[in-house]
Design a protein around this motif. Structure first.
Motif, PDB file in Angstrom:
ATOM      1  N   LYS A  56       3.183  15.654   7.632  1.00 60.74           N
ATOM      2  CA  LYS A  56       3.456  14.249   7.931  1.00 60.74           C
ATOM      3  C   LYS A  56       2.221  13.498   8.406  1.00 60.74           C
ATOM      4  CE  LYS A  56       6.476  11.156  10.438  1.00 60.74           C
ATOM      5  NZ  LYS A  56       7.593  11.008  11.354  1.00 60.74           N
ATOM      6  N   ALA A  57       1.390  14.134   9.207  1.00 62.01           N
ATOM      7  CA  ALA A  57       0.195  13.478   9.735  1.00 62.01           C
ATOM      8  C   ALA A  57      -0.807  13.118   8.642  1.00 62.01           C
ATOM      9  CB  ALA A  57      -0.480  14.375  10.774  1.00 62.01           C
ATOM     10  N   MET A  58      -0.642  13.692   7.437  1.00 58.79           N
ATOM     11  CA  MET A  58      -1.548  13.411   6.328  1.00 58.79           C
ATOM     12  C   MET A  58      -0.988  12.387   5.352  1.00 58.79           C
ATOM     13  SD  MET A  58      -4.399  14.976   6.757  1.00 58.79           S
ATOM     14  CE  MET A  58      -5.151  15.046   5.129  1.00 58.79           C
ATOM     15  N   SER A  59       0.222  11.857   5.608  1.00 59.27           N
ATOM     16  CA  SER A  59       0.689  10.760   4.756  1.00 59.27           C
ATOM     17  C   SER A  59      -0.278   9.596   4.971  1.00 59.27           C
ATOM     18  CB  SER A  59       2.113  10.343   5.113  1.00 59.27           C
ATOM     19  OG  SER A  59       2.142   9.642   6.342  1.00 59.27           O
TER      20      SER A  59
ATOM     21  N   GLY B  47      -8.412   9.215   8.943  1.00 59.06           N
ATOM     22  CA  GLY B  47      -9.702   9.882   8.806  1.00 59.06           C
ATOM     23  C   GLY B  47     -10.534   9.341   7.660  1.00 59.06           C
ATOM     24  N   ASP B  48     -11.608  10.045   7.371  1.00 58.37           N
ATOM     25  CA  ASP B  48     -12.531   9.622   6.318  1.00 58.37           C
ATOM     26  C   ASP B  48     -12.141  10.146   4.938  1.00 58.37           C
ATOM     27  OD1 ASP B  48     -14.202   8.182   8.045  1.00 58.37           O
ATOM     28  OD2 ASP B  48     -15.308   9.992   8.577  1.00 58.37           O
TER      29      ASP B  48
ATOM     30  N   HIS C 213      -9.571  12.241   2.378  1.00 55.90           N
ATOM     31  CA  HIS C 213      -8.164  12.600   2.204  1.00 55.90           C
ATOM     32  C   HIS C 213      -8.003  13.226   0.826  1.00 55.90           C
ATOM     33  CE1 HIS C 213      -3.832  12.150   1.728  1.00 55.90           C
ATOM     34  NE2 HIS C 213      -3.783  12.006   3.053  1.00 55.90           N
ATOM     35  N   PRO C 214      -7.078  14.177   0.644  1.00 56.31           N
ATOM     36  CA  PRO C 214      -6.881  14.784  -0.679  1.00 56.31           C
ATOM     37  C   PRO C 214      -6.569  13.777  -1.786  1.00 56.31           C
ATOM     38  CG  PRO C 214      -5.743  16.073   0.995  1.00 56.31           C
ATOM     39  CD  PRO C 214      -6.262  14.839   1.675  1.00 56.31           C
ATOM     40  N   ILE C 215      -5.940  12.659  -1.448  1.00 50.46           N
ATOM     41  CA  ILE C 215      -5.629  11.643  -2.454  1.00 50.46           C
ATOM     42  C   ILE C 215      -6.898  10.986  -2.998  1.00 50.46           C
ATOM     43  CG2 ILE C 215      -4.474   9.403  -2.833  1.00 50.46           C
ATOM     44  CD1 ILE C 215      -2.331  10.273  -0.901  1.00 50.46           C
ATOM     45  N   ASP C 216      -7.963  11.044  -2.231  1.00 50.36           N
ATOM     46  CA  ASP C 216      -9.232  10.466  -2.680  1.00 50.36           C
ATOM     47  C   ASP C 216      -9.739  11.121  -3.964  1.00 50.36           C
ATOM     48  OD1 ASP C 216      -9.107   8.922  -0.385  1.00 50.36           O
ATOM     49  OD2 ASP C 216     -10.609  10.094   0.697  1.00 50.36           O
ATOM     50  N   GLU C 217      -9.235  12.293  -4.281  1.00 49.42           N
ATOM     51  CA  GLU C 217      -9.641  13.000  -5.499  1.00 49.42           C
ATOM     52  C   GLU C 217      -8.974  12.426  -6.750  1.00 49.42           C
ATOM     53  OE1 GLU C 217     -12.081  15.318  -5.477  1.00 49.42           O
ATOM     54  OE2 GLU C 217     -12.216  14.771  -3.357  1.00 49.42           O
ATOM     55  N   PHE C 218      -7.928  11.626  -6.577  1.00 46.69           N
ATOM     56  CA  PHE C 218      -7.240  11.028  -7.717  1.00 46.69           C
ATOM     57  C   PHE C 218      -8.062   9.866  -8.272  1.00 46.69           C
ATOM     58  CE2 PHE C 218      -2.836  11.855  -5.568  1.00 46.69           C
ATOM     59  CZ  PHE C 218      -3.021  13.215  -5.651  1.00 46.69           C
ATOM     60  N   ASP C 219      -8.023   9.703  -9.571  1.00 48.24           N
ATOM     61  CA  ASP C 219      -8.573   8.502 -10.192  1.00 48.24           C
ATOM     62  C   ASP C 219      -7.516   7.408 -10.204  1.00 48.24           C
ATOM     63  OD1 ASP C 219     -11.256   9.491 -11.161  1.00 48.24           O
ATOM     64  OD2 ASP C 219      -9.922  10.966 -12.091  1.00 48.24           O
ATOM     65  N   ILE C 220      -6.281   7.830 -10.444  1.00 53.54           N
ATOM     66  CA  ILE C 220      -5.140   6.910 -10.533  1.00 53.54           C
ATOM     67  C   ILE C 220      -3.979   7.527  -9.774  1.00 53.54           C
ATOM     68  CG2 ILE C 220      -3.484   5.790 -12.111  1.00 53.54           C
ATOM     69  CD1 ILE C 220      -5.681   5.981 -14.289  1.00 53.54           C
ATOM     70  N   LEU C 221      -3.192   6.695  -9.119  1.00 54.53           N
ATOM     71  CA  LEU C 221      -1.964   7.129  -8.464  1.00 54.53           C
ATOM     72  C   LEU C 221      -0.817   6.310  -9.030  1.00 54.53           C
ATOM     73  CD1 LEU C 221      -0.421   8.747  -6.310  1.00 54.53           C
ATOM     74  CD2 LEU C 221      -0.918   6.879  -4.714  1.00 54.53           C
TER      75      LEU C 221
ATOM     76  N   ALA D  84      -7.555   1.216  -3.252  1.00 56.48           N
ATOM     77  CA  ALA D  84      -8.678   0.660  -4.018  1.00 56.48           C
ATOM     78  C   ALA D  84      -9.982   0.842  -3.254  1.00 56.48           C
ATOM     79  CB  ALA D  84      -8.436  -0.812  -4.338  1.00 56.48           C
ATOM     80  N   SER D  85      -9.940   0.663  -1.940  1.00 58.73           N
ATOM     81  CA  SER D  85     -11.155   0.838  -1.137  1.00 58.73           C
ATOM     82  C   SER D  85     -11.601   2.297  -1.105  1.00 58.73           C
ATOM     83  CB  SER D  85     -10.939   0.321   0.292  1.00 58.73           C
ATOM     84  OG  SER D  85     -10.127   1.198   1.039  1.00 58.73           O
ATOM     85  N   ARG D  86     -10.686   3.213  -1.448  1.00 54.42           N
ATOM     86  CA  ARG D  86     -10.995   4.632  -1.498  1.00 54.42           C
ATOM     87  C   ARG D  86     -11.305   5.080  -2.939  1.00 54.42           C
ATOM     88  NH1 ARG D  86      -9.374   6.446   3.613  1.00 54.42           N
ATOM     89  NH2 ARG D  86      -9.468   8.647   3.113  1.00 54.42           N
ATOM     90  N   GLY D  87     -11.315   4.122  -3.868  1.00 53.27           N
ATOM     91  CA  GLY D  87     -11.651   4.431  -5.252  1.00 53.27           C
ATOM     92  C   GLY D  87     -10.496   4.913  -6.105  1.00 53.27           C
ATOM     93  N   VAL D  88      -9.263   4.681  -5.644  1.00 54.70           N
ATOM     94  CA  VAL D  88      -8.069   5.122  -6.371  1.00 54.70           C
ATOM     95  C   VAL D  88      -7.306   3.894  -6.863  1.00 54.70           C
ATOM     96  CG1 VAL D  88      -5.902   6.428  -6.234  1.00 54.70           C
ATOM     97  CG2 VAL D  88      -7.906   7.174  -4.908  1.00 54.70           C
TER      98      VAL D  88
END
Length: 114
Positions: free
Chosen positions: A44-47, A53-54, A56-64, A78-82
């Motif tokens: 839950k703390a990672m939703s 934090g800086d 996140h595993p979702i930052d690895e996605f190109d598209i969500l 978008a600010s994280r590049g996703v």
């Protein structure tokens, strides 16, 4: 290219992307076939709703792809590049196939954030 799909049940595309903790992750093999490469299950703390934090595993996605999210979530991603794509399509593999084929996904239902 990594495409994440919000899926709380690992079967259908679900909404409330900021609170989602389960994701299907797709890519293409060398012949262009769509393949599920991973399932992500976060505490839950990672939703994204809770995370501050800086990296996140979702930052690895190109598209969500999600069934719904607020404007703030889309801007944050978008600010994280996703790139975030919302849709009313419920089948994750169909949505990924349409997206990669350059076909517009059916629009998502309006999202109320309250």
């Amino acid at each position: 290219m990594k495409i994440g799909v919000t899926s709380q049940n690992f079967k259908t595309i679900t909404g409330h992307a900021g609170k989602t903790r389960r994701f299907l992750i797709y890519s293409q093999d060398e012949r262009g076939n769509i393949i599920e490469i991973e399932r992500l299950y976060l505490p839950k703390a990672m939703s994204m709703h809770e995370f501050r934090g800086d990296r996140h595993p979702i930052d690895e996605f190109d598209i969500l792809i999600t069934a719904g999210c607020g404007d703030g979530f889309s801007r944050r991603m978008a600010s994280r590049g996703v790139k975030v794509v919302t849709t009313s399509e419920v089948d994750p593999k169909v949505a990924v196939s349409l997206l990669l084929a350059g076909v517009s996904l059916p629009p998502a239902q309006p999202h109320e954030h309250g």
